[in-house]
Design a protein around this motif. Structure first.
Motif, short mmCIF file in Angstrom:
data_model
loop_
_atom_site.label_atom_id
_atom_site.label_comp_id
_atom_site.label_asym_id
_atom_site.label_seq_id
_atom_site.Cartn_x
_atom_site.Cartn_y
_atom_site.Cartn_z
N HIS A 61 4.57 8.27 8.82
CA HIS A 61 4.34 6.83 8.89
C HIS A 61 3.06 6.42 8.16
O HIS A 61 3.05 5.40 7.47
CB HIS A 61 4.29 6.38 10.35
N GLU A 62 2.01 7.19 8.29
CA GLU A 62 0.74 6.85 7.63
C GLU A 62 0.91 6.80 6.12
O GLU A 62 0.37 5.92 5.45
CB GLU A 62 -0.38 7.84 8.01
N GLU A 63 1.67 7.72 5.57
CA GLU A 63 1.92 7.75 4.12
C GLU A 63 2.79 6.57 3.70
O GLU A 63 2.58 5.98 2.65
CB GLU A 63 2.55 9.08 3.70
N VAL A 64 3.77 6.21 4.53
CA VAL A 64 4.58 5.02 4.24
C VAL A 64 3.68 3.80 4.14
O VAL A 64 3.78 3.01 3.20
CB VAL A 64 5.67 4.81 5.33
N VAL A 65 2.79 3.64 5.10
CA VAL A 65 1.88 2.49 5.10
C VAL A 65 0.99 2.51 3.86
O VAL A 65 0.84 1.49 3.18
CB VAL A 65 1.02 2.47 6.39
N ARG A 66 0.43 3.66 3.53
CA ARG A 66 -0.45 3.76 2.37
C ARG A 66 0.28 3.40 1.07
O ARG A 66 -0.20 2.61 0.27
CB ARG A 66 -1.02 5.18 2.26
N LEU A 67 1.47 3.96 0.89
CA LEU A 67 2.23 3.72 -0.34
C LEU A 67 2.71 2.28 -0.44
O LEU A 67 2.64 1.66 -1.52
CB LEU A 67 3.41 4.68 -0.42
N THR A 68 3.21 1.74 0.67
CA THR A 68 3.71 0.37 0.60
C THR A 68 2.58 -0.63 0.40
O THR A 68 2.73 -1.58 -0.37
CB THR A 68 4.55 0.02 1.85
N GLU A 69 1.43 -0.39 1.02
CA GLU A 69 0.28 -1.28 0.79
C GLU A 69 -0.17 -1.21 -0.66
O GLU A 69 -0.53 -2.23 -1.26
CB GLU A 69 -0.86 -0.94 1.73
N ALA A 70 -0.15 -0.02 -1.26
CA ALA A 70 -0.53 0.12 -2.67
C ALA A 70 0.45 -0.63 -3.56
O ALA A 70 0.06 -1.31 -4.52
CB ALA A 70 -0.60 1.60 -3.06
N CYS A 71 1.74 -0.54 -3.24
CA CYS A 71 2.75 -1.26 -3.99
C CYS A 71 2.53 -2.77 -3.88
O CYS A 71 2.56 -3.49 -4.88
CB CYS A 71 4.15 -0.89 -3.50
N PHE A 72 2.28 -3.24 -2.66
CA PHE A 72 2.07 -4.68 -2.45
C PHE A 72 0.85 -5.15 -3.25
O PHE A 72 0.90 -6.20 -3.90
CB PHE A 72 1.87 -5.01 -0.98
N LYS A 73 -0.21 -4.38 -3.21
CA LYS A 73 -1.43 -4.75 -3.93
C LYS A 73 -1.19 -4.84 -5.43
O LYS A 73 -1.64 -5.78 -6.09
CB LYS A 73 -2.53 -3.73 -3.63
N GLU A 74 -0.45 -3.89 -5.97
CA GLU A 74 -0.24 -3.84 -7.41
C GLU A 74 0.85 -4.79 -7.90
O GLU A 74 0.76 -5.32 -9.00
CB GLU A 74 0.11 -2.42 -7.84
N CYS A 75 1.88 -5.03 -7.09
CA CYS A 75 3.08 -5.69 -7.61
C CYS A 75 3.41 -7.06 -7.03
O CYS A 75 4.28 -7.75 -7.56
CB CYS A 75 4.29 -4.77 -7.38
N THR A 76 2.76 -7.46 -5.96
CA THR A 76 3.16 -8.69 -5.27
C THR A 76 3.13 -9.93 -6.17
O THR A 76 4.07 -10.72 -6.16
CB THR A 76 2.30 -8.91 -4.01
N GLU A 77 2.06 -10.10 -6.93
CA GLU A 77 1.95 -11.31 -7.76
C GLU A 77 3.13 -11.41 -8.74
O GLU A 77 3.78 -12.46 -8.83
CB GLU A 77 0.63 -11.29 -8.52
N GLN A 78 3.42 -10.34 -9.44
CA GLN A 78 4.53 -10.36 -10.39
C GLN A 78 5.87 -10.48 -9.67
O GLN A 78 6.79 -11.14 -10.15
CB GLN A 78 4.52 -9.11 -11.26
N ALA A 79 5.99 -9.83 -8.52
CA ALA A 79 7.24 -9.90 -7.76
C ALA A 79 7.55 -11.33 -7.34
O ALA A 79 8.69 -11.79 -7.45
CB ALA A 79 7.16 -8.99 -6.54
N LEU A 80 6.53 -12.04 -6.86
CA LEU A 80 6.74 -13.44 -6.47
C LEU A 80 7.13 -14.29 -7.67
O LEU A 80 8.00 -15.16 -7.57
CB LEU A 80 5.48 -13.99 -5.80
N GLU A 81 6.48 -14.05 -8.81
CA GLU A 81 6.84 -14.78 -10.03
C GLU A 81 8.28 -14.50 -10.42
O GLU A 81 9.02 -15.41 -10.81
CB GLU A 81 5.90 -14.39 -11.18
#
Length: 163
Positions: A61-81
């Motif tokens: 679970h800790e790795e899931v949280v780490r990876l998904t947070e990293a994805c959100f940080k890097e990709c959220t702006e473009q994903a919303l666009e």
């Protein structure tokens, strides 16, 4: 000294020629390494999803949280666009929206991991965010078929409501 033959310069001193070859080789190696890092950074969004699935399946679970947070940080702006672009996303053009698909898949993975940990309210938040903000994302499975994480998220929300 240099000597010009045809359209090419030649260096006559072999000692200095070895030094020049070494310097050019180092420059080539460094440039190749830098370009490889840039390419790996460009493809990291796919790695977030694959790695997050692996972490989920191994119960980390800790790795899931780490990876998904990293994805959100890097990709959220473009994903919303990409989601708000008004483009119709189909199986044939799904590859044109990689950040949208990465963030959507990571929300589903995070929600599933939270649900598996007994954190149902937090899981519902992740699933509802996927449904609200990234409903058009699509993922491709190993056989090459596309599926919608939003459909899976709604199914999991329905299952949780029944309990």
């Amino acid at each position: 000294s240099f000597r010009f033959i045809g359209n090419t310069f030649y260096y006559e001193d072999m000692t200095n020629m070895k030094s020049i070859s070494t310097v050019l080789g180092c420059c080539f190696f460094i440039t190749t390494h830098i370009l490889a890092e840039e390419v790996s950074r460009d493809s990291e969004t796919v790695d977030y999803v694959s790695d997050a699935w692996e972490a989920l399946h191994s119960g980390n679970h800790e790795e899931v949280v780490r990876l998904t947070e990293a994805c959100f940080k890097e990709c959220t702006e473009q994903a919303l666009e990409q989601q708000k672009s008004g483009a119709t996303i189909t199986n044939s053009n799904a590859e044109d929206f990689p950040e949208l698909h990465s963030v959507g898949a990571c929300l589903l993975i995070l929600g599933t991991s939270l649900r598996n940990q007994g954190e149902h309210e937090e899981a519902m938040v992740a699933y509802n965010k996927l449904l609200r903000d990234y409903k058009d994302c699509r993922c491709q499975n190993e056989e090459g078929y596309y599926w919608k994480p939003a459909v899976a998220a709604q199914k999991r929300l329905d299952e949780m409501a029944e309990k």
